[in-house]
Design a protein around this motif. Sequence first.
Motif, mmCIF file in Angstrom:
data_model
loop_
_atom_site.group_PDB
_atom_site.id
_atom_site.type_symbol
_atom_site.label_atom_id
_atom_site.label_comp_id
_atom_site.label_asym_id
_atom_site.label_seq_id
_atom_site.Cartn_x
_atom_site.Cartn_y
_atom_site.Cartn_z
ATOM 1 N N ARG A 1 -0.097 8.184 -11.310
ATOM 2 C CA ARG A 1 1.252 7.886 -11.779
ATOM 3 C C ARG A 1 2.045 7.412 -10.574
ATOM 4 N NH1 ARG A 1 4.773 12.417 -10.873
ATOM 5 N NH2 ARG A 1 6.045 11.779 -12.636
ATOM 6 N N PHE A 2 3.167 6.757 -10.825
ATOM 7 C CA PHE A 2 3.981 6.277 -9.714
ATOM 8 C C PHE A 2 4.846 7.410 -9.174
ATOM 9 C CE2 PHE A 2 3.001 2.202 -11.760
ATOM 10 C CZ PHE A 2 2.578 1.488 -10.642
ATOM 11 N N VAL A 3 4.761 7.590 -7.866
ATOM 12 C CA VAL A 3 5.513 8.633 -7.177
ATOM 13 C C VAL A 3 6.242 7.979 -5.997
ATOM 14 C CG1 VAL A 3 3.947 10.485 -7.860
ATOM 15 C CG2 VAL A 3 3.477 9.196 -5.764
ATOM 16 N N ALA A 4 7.094 8.752 -5.316
ATOM 17 C CA ALA A 4 7.799 8.226 -4.154
ATOM 18 C C ALA A 4 6.782 7.639 -3.162
ATOM 19 C CB ALA A 4 8.608 9.341 -3.495
ATOM 20 N N PRO A 5 7.135 6.482 -2.571
ATOM 21 C CA PRO A 5 8.466 5.859 -2.476
ATOM 22 C C PRO A 5 8.811 4.875 -3.598
ATOM 23 C CG PRO A 5 6.944 4.707 -1.039
ATOM 24 C CD PRO A 5 6.165 5.838 -1.636
ATOM 25 N N PHE A 6 8.068 4.907 -4.730
ATOM 26 C CA PHE A 6 8.469 4.088 -5.877
ATOM 27 C C PHE A 6 9.884 4.471 -6.286
ATOM 28 C CE2 PHE A 6 8.988 3.025 -10.286
ATOM 29 C CZ PHE A 6 8.290 1.835 -10.449
ATOM 30 N N PRO B 1 0.797 -1.233 0.000
ATOM 31 C CA PRO B 1 0.000 0.000 0.000
ATOM 32 C C PRO B 1 0.828 1.281 0.000
ATOM 33 C CG PRO B 1 -0.961 -1.594 1.507
ATOM 34 C CD PRO B 1 0.333 -2.185 1.031
ATOM 35 N N ALA B 2 2.022 1.250 0.584
ATOM 36 C CA ALA B 2 2.847 2.455 0.636
ATOM 37 C C ALA B 2 3.172 2.974 -0.754
ATOM 38 C CB ALA B 2 4.134 2.179 1.410
ATOM 39 N N ILE B 3 3.268 2.086 -1.734
ATOM 40 C CA ILE B 3 3.518 2.487 -3.115
ATOM 41 C C ILE B 3 2.204 2.624 -3.885
ATOM 42 C CG2 ILE B 3 4.479 1.711 -5.328
ATOM 43 C CD1 ILE B 3 6.828 0.531 -3.777
ATOM 44 N N ALA B 4 1.289 1.683 -3.672
ATOM 45 C CA ALA B 4 0.070 1.643 -4.472
ATOM 46 C C ALA B 4 -0.868 2.814 -4.195
ATOM 47 C CB ALA B 4 -0.658 0.326 -4.234
#
Length: 216
Positions: free
Chosen positions: A46-51, A35-38
Motif C-alpha cells: 500500500r502507499f505509505v509516507a512519503p506518499f 524509488p523513495a515512494i515506490a
Amino acid sequence: MSAWFSIVGEVSIPYRQIRAAFTDETITVYQAYDPAIAVPAVAARRFVAPFKRERMTWIKPSFLWMMYRCGWGTKAGQTRVLGIDITREGFEWALRHSCFSHPDGDVDHAAWKERLRGSPVRIQWDPERDPRHNPLPYRSIQVGLSGEAVTRYLDEWIVGITDLTGRVHDIHQALRDGRDVTGMLPRESPYPLPVGLGRAIGATIPADSGSGPAPG
C-alpha cells in the motif's frame, strides 16, 4: 467504417474505450514514482509516507500510455513502474464520481464548472500510444484522484502492488534491439462498463456510436 472506430489488424477499436488487464474482482492500473515512494509501497503493499495523500494522483489502465508518460521508466521521478491491482468496485466508484478535466463536446460550461468543483475525480481521454510512443487513432482514459477518492484508493481499493520496473526495462531493451515486443506486453481487453456509466464518462458505445463524443 464509422469515424468512431479504428481498424487495427482485424479488430475494430472504439474511439474511446477502456482497455485493461482485469479479473472478475480487480483491475490493474499503472503509476510510476521515484524509488523513495515506490520501494516502501511495494514492501507495504500500500502507499505509505512519503506518499502525499493531499495531492492528486493519476492512475492509468493502459500500460503503453504509462510507458509513454514515464518514458519506459527513464524520466526523473518516474523510474520505478508499479502495477496496482485495485477493486473493480473502487474503479467504477471513481468513474461514477468523475468530471472531465476540460469541457467535453457541447457540455454546458456552467454545469461543468459546478460538477468540477464537487467532484473528487478527474478524467481525460488521451491518444493511446504504440510501444514507440507514436499516437494511435483511438483514446485511452486517465483517472485523477483527489480528496475522498485518494483516501478510498489508499485505504480500501488497493489489493496489491507489483514492481514492474525490471520487466519494463526488458521490453524497452527489446525495442531498442528492434524486436517485436507484442508478446511481452500485458494482455489488455475491453473493460465491461455498464452502458449508462460508459455514456457518463464519454466512452464510445457501439450501439449508439453516432451519438458519442466527437473525435478530437
